[in-house]
Scaffold this motif. Structure first.
Motif, short mmCIF file in Angstrom:
data_model
loop_
_atom_site.label_atom_id
_atom_site.label_comp_id
_atom_site.label_asym_id
_atom_site.label_seq_id
_atom_site.Cartn_x
_atom_site.Cartn_y
_atom_site.Cartn_z
N LEU A 19 0.80 -1.22 0.00
CA LEU A 19 0.00 0.00 0.00
C LEU A 19 0.84 1.28 0.00
O LEU A 19 0.57 2.19 -0.79
CB LEU A 19 -1.00 0.00 1.16
N LEU A 36 0.53 4.06 -2.95
CA LEU A 36 0.21 5.45 -2.64
C LEU A 36 1.29 6.39 -3.15
O LEU A 36 0.99 7.45 -3.71
CB LEU A 36 0.01 5.64 -1.14
N GLY A 85 0.92 6.68 -6.79
CA GLY A 85 -0.26 7.49 -7.07
C GLY A 85 0.03 8.98 -6.94
O GLY A 85 -0.39 9.78 -7.78
#
Length: 180
Positions: free
Chosen positions: A161, A165, A168
């Motif tokens: 994760l 992130l 992103g």
């Protein structure tokens, strides 16, 4: 008792000779184990901290200069086959893990060249696991990611994760700058 491990239902529990995986007690006999290193793993998810377990499942890891710890932290495990140890005697696996740990108690830790992966590689080389003495940190990195199983879905999420992130954010910033 059954537990969820990396998408596969695996039998866990004590078992004869400590052969069974026991996540509650953090015991993973005959396994190479891996855990993320905060920030470094967030940027490069294939980089993390590695250890090797004894036949009783105790994790031994080269944790810093002149220090080999008995650890309880892991996110991923790669179960190895003790019958692939090229040595006589029932204690060949544990002897190799012990000897590698003793050697690394006298070494300086170097993040790039002589680190926790090197400690595991030495143990596998000493036991001539899978009839090989060419174990190294790069080979271990890729094989543990290829064959390893996450202890839980949470371990998988905590590993990947932050990286997703981070990607992103980079993507959003680059798109925002490109659209200006």
């Amino acid at each position: 008792m059954k537990q969820f491990h990396g998408g596969v239902s695996v039998g866990v529990g004590g078992g004869a000779g400590g052969a069974g995986l026991d996540p509650e007690r953090c015991r993973f006999p005959y396994c190479v184990v891996w855990t993320p290193i905060p920030v470094l793993t967030w940027l490069f998810p294939i980089i993390g901290h590695m250890g090797i377990c004894t036949s009783a499942g105790v994790i031994r890891d080269f944790a810093g200069p002149y220090y080999v710890s008995v650890s309880r932290s892991l996110f991923l495990y790669w179960k190895l086959d003790p019958s692939k140890v090229y040595s006589c005697g029932p204690n060949a696996w544990d002897t190799a893990v012990h000897d590698a740990s003793e050697e690394y108690k006298h070494r300086m830790h170097n993040l790039c060249c002589d680190n926790c992966h090197s400690h595991v590689a030495l143990a596998l080389n000493l036991m001539r696991y899978d009839n090989s003495t060419s174990w190294n940190m790069v080979k271990l990195c890729f094989l543990s990611l290829l064959y390893g199983k996450y202890v839980s879905i949470g371990g998988f999420v905590k590993t990947w994760l932050p990286f997703i992130l981070f990607l992103g954010i980079i993507l959003i910033v680059s798109l925002t700058l490109h659209l200006r």
